[in-house]
Design an enzyme around this catalytic site. Structure first.
Site, mmCIF file in Angstrom:
data_model
loop_
_atom_site.group_PDB
_atom_site.id
_atom_site.type_symbol
_atom_site.label_atom_id
_atom_site.label_comp_id
_atom_site.label_asym_id
_atom_site.label_seq_id
_atom_site.Cartn_x
_atom_site.Cartn_y
_atom_site.Cartn_z
ATOM 1 N N GLN A 192 -1.138 -1.429 41.464
ATOM 2 C CA GLN A 192 -2.471 -1.674 42.005
ATOM 3 C C GLN A 192 -3.194 -2.705 41.146
ATOM 4 O O GLN A 192 -3.082 -2.707 39.927
ATOM 5 C CB GLN A 192 -3.250 -0.358 42.020
ATOM 6 C CG GLN A 192 -4.612 -0.445 42.663
ATOM 7 C CD GLN A 192 -5.240 0.928 42.825
ATOM 8 O OE1 GLN A 192 -4.548 1.940 42.860
ATOM 9 N NE2 GLN A 192 -6.553 0.982 42.914
ATOM 10 N N ARG B 147 -1.957 9.628 47.520
ATOM 11 C CA ARG B 147 -2.142 9.416 46.082
ATOM 12 C C ARG B 147 -3.411 8.603 45.811
ATOM 13 O O ARG B 147 -4.202 8.927 44.922
ATOM 14 C CB ARG B 147 -0.921 8.694 45.499
ATOM 15 C CG ARG B 147 -0.978 8.434 43.985
ATOM 16 C CD ARG B 147 0.309 7.751 43.544
ATOM 17 N NE ARG B 147 0.394 7.535 42.114
ATOM 18 C CZ ARG B 147 0.031 6.425 41.482
ATOM 19 N NH1 ARG B 147 -0.505 5.425 42.183
ATOM 20 N NH2 ARG B 147 0.175 6.307 40.174
ATOM 21 N N SER C 198 3.208 1.912 37.671
ATOM 22 C CA SER C 198 2.245 2.855 38.236
ATOM 23 C C SER C 198 2.509 3.086 39.721
ATOM 24 O O SER C 198 3.532 3.662 40.080
ATOM 25 C CB SER C 198 0.816 2.356 37.976
ATOM 26 O OG SER C 198 -0.134 3.323 38.346
ATOM 27 N N LEU C 199 1.640 2.635 40.601
ATOM 28 C CA LEU C 199 1.891 2.714 42.034
ATOM 29 C C LEU C 199 3.268 2.154 42.368
ATOM 30 O O LEU C 199 3.985 2.681 43.222
ATOM 31 C CB LEU C 199 0.820 1.940 42.799
ATOM 32 C CG LEU C 199 1.104 1.641 44.275
ATOM 33 C CD1 LEU C 199 1.134 2.924 45.083
ATOM 34 C CD2 LEU C 199 0.077 0.668 44.829
ATOM 35 N N GLN D 87 2.792 11.262 35.578
ATOM 36 C CA GLN D 87 2.641 9.800 35.564
ATOM 37 C C GLN D 87 1.224 9.349 35.827
ATOM 38 O O GLN D 87 0.713 8.421 35.207
ATOM 39 C CB GLN D 87 3.597 9.173 36.601
ATOM 40 C CG GLN D 87 3.629 7.653 36.585
ATOM 41 C CD GLN D 87 3.166 7.055 37.908
ATOM 42 O OE1 GLN D 87 2.223 7.533 38.516
ATOM 43 N NE2 GLN D 87 3.834 6.011 38.346
ATOM 44 N N HIS E 265 -4.328 6.852 34.583
ATOM 45 C CA HIS E 265 -3.382 7.121 33.495
ATOM 46 C C HIS E 265 -4.072 7.675 32.252
ATOM 47 O O HIS E 265 -3.683 7.389 31.126
ATOM 48 C CB HIS E 265 -2.538 5.880 33.183
ATOM 49 C CG HIS E 265 -1.722 5.444 34.360
ATOM 50 N ND1 HIS E 265 -0.632 6.153 34.808
ATOM 51 C CD2 HIS E 265 -1.889 4.407 35.222
ATOM 52 C CE1 HIS E 265 -0.142 5.566 35.882
ATOM 53 N NE2 HIS E 265 -0.891 4.508 36.162
#
Length: 319
Positions: free
Chosen positions: A10, A116, A91-92, A249, A200
């Site tokens: 993202q 999410r 991440s994503l 995560q 995060h």
């Protein structure tokens, strides 16, 4: 040549992303159209192609749009005979890697990332946070400053991108104070990053719990190709619980540099970044340079990038 697919995170989204692919490739067009039909409440095509950027950049919209772009681009790569030997994402982007490894279907991928994004946006609501890239220092320095910080608020390291580039996030005041401390400890530069939530970090624990409930209703298949994980910075192995790792995560640091080093150490020579954007390609370049290695890096942002990559790979195969 051993090839890795890298999936962008993202922040790389742009209004108009995928429009040139949509207009010129029937399979891409069919995929995006089918995503819209399956998820009429998301209005993916409208947000991807028309924006506005403010709307596209809302976490609850960005993630599904990025997933749709990534899945459709992956399909184009497959159609042209290009498949990964290993995969990972930031991440994503890790969800794109899981899709590439056949852990779940394209339909599940888009629906899951939409969920999410929504629960992450909910967890971030009302938190005055900041994120900052710390340039020109060592990871140990960033960790020590965050660990020893005793001022108001909370700050932590959230991204280990590549040698000399790390990211901190937390309460806005704490990040501001940590930036000053890091400069005092030798950091060359600090750069604020526009962010819509303290991703995060421990603030995402509520999102993690909602993901755990969502995953309980899903069946994850065993990855069909080697896969690297953000939380560990290492390859997935059969003892790993993927669902629990994804719960962690969303609230743990992303160890991208470690993942890139692992790929380089295990013989990956070609990296294909599935964007939009070219951020991960930059991380690979800097990490490879630090290791004294040269690799081929392609970032697929536009159709022009895609065609150029196909021509270059075809040329390599004919040599």
């Amino acid at each position: 040549m051993k090839t890795a697919f890298l999936y962008a995170g993202q922040g790389s989204q742009t209004v108009g992303m995928g429009k040139d692919f949509y207009d010129n490739y029937g399979s891409f067009r069919s995929f995006i159209d089918s995503c819209d039909v399956a998820n009429p409440d998301l209005h993916l095509k409208e947000k991807m192609f028309e924006g506005p950027m403010e709307e596209l950049s809302k976490t609850q919209n960005t993630q599904a749009c990025m997933a749709a772009f990534a899945a459709a681009t992956t399909q184009l790569l497959y159609e042209n005979g290009i498949r990964p030997d290993v995969t990972c994402g930031l991440s994503l982007g890790e969800y794109g890697a899981l899709y590439a490894a056949n852990v779940f279907s394209a339909e599940e991928y888009v629906r899951l990332t939409a969920f999410r994004g929504r629960v992450m946006a909910e967890a971030a609501n009302g938190i005055a946070c900041a994120m900052s890239a710390i340039i020109g220092t060592q990871a140990e320095v960033v960790e020590r400053v965050c660990r020893e910080y005793t001022g108001p608020g909370y700050v932590t390291a959230t991204n280990y991108n590549c040698p000399g580039q790390y990211v901190i996030c937390g309460d806005e005041e704490a990040v501001t104070n940590a930036e000053a401390l890091l400069k005092e400890n030798g950091a060359r530069r600090v750069v604020r990053i526009a962010v819509s939530g303290p991703f995060h970090t421990k603030f995402m624990a509520p999102a993690g719990e909602q993901l755990r409930e969502y995953f309980a209703k899903m069946a994850f298949a065993k990855p069909q190709i080697p896969l690297l994980l953000n939380v560990t910075g290492d390859y997935y192995n059969e003892a790993d619980d993927l669902k629990e790792i994804l719960v962690q995560q969303v609230q743990s640091a992303v160890r991208m540099e470690a993942q890139i080093r692992k790929m380089l150490e295990t013989g990956v020579e070609r990296f294909i970044e599935i964007g939009p954007g070219s951020v991960l390609g930059g991380f690979v370049k800097k990490t490879a340079r630090a290791m004294g290695m040269q690799v081929d890096i392609y970032s697929i942002d536009t159709m022009e990038d895609f065609v150029e990559m196909l021509d270059e790979i075809a040329g390599e195969n004919n040599e």
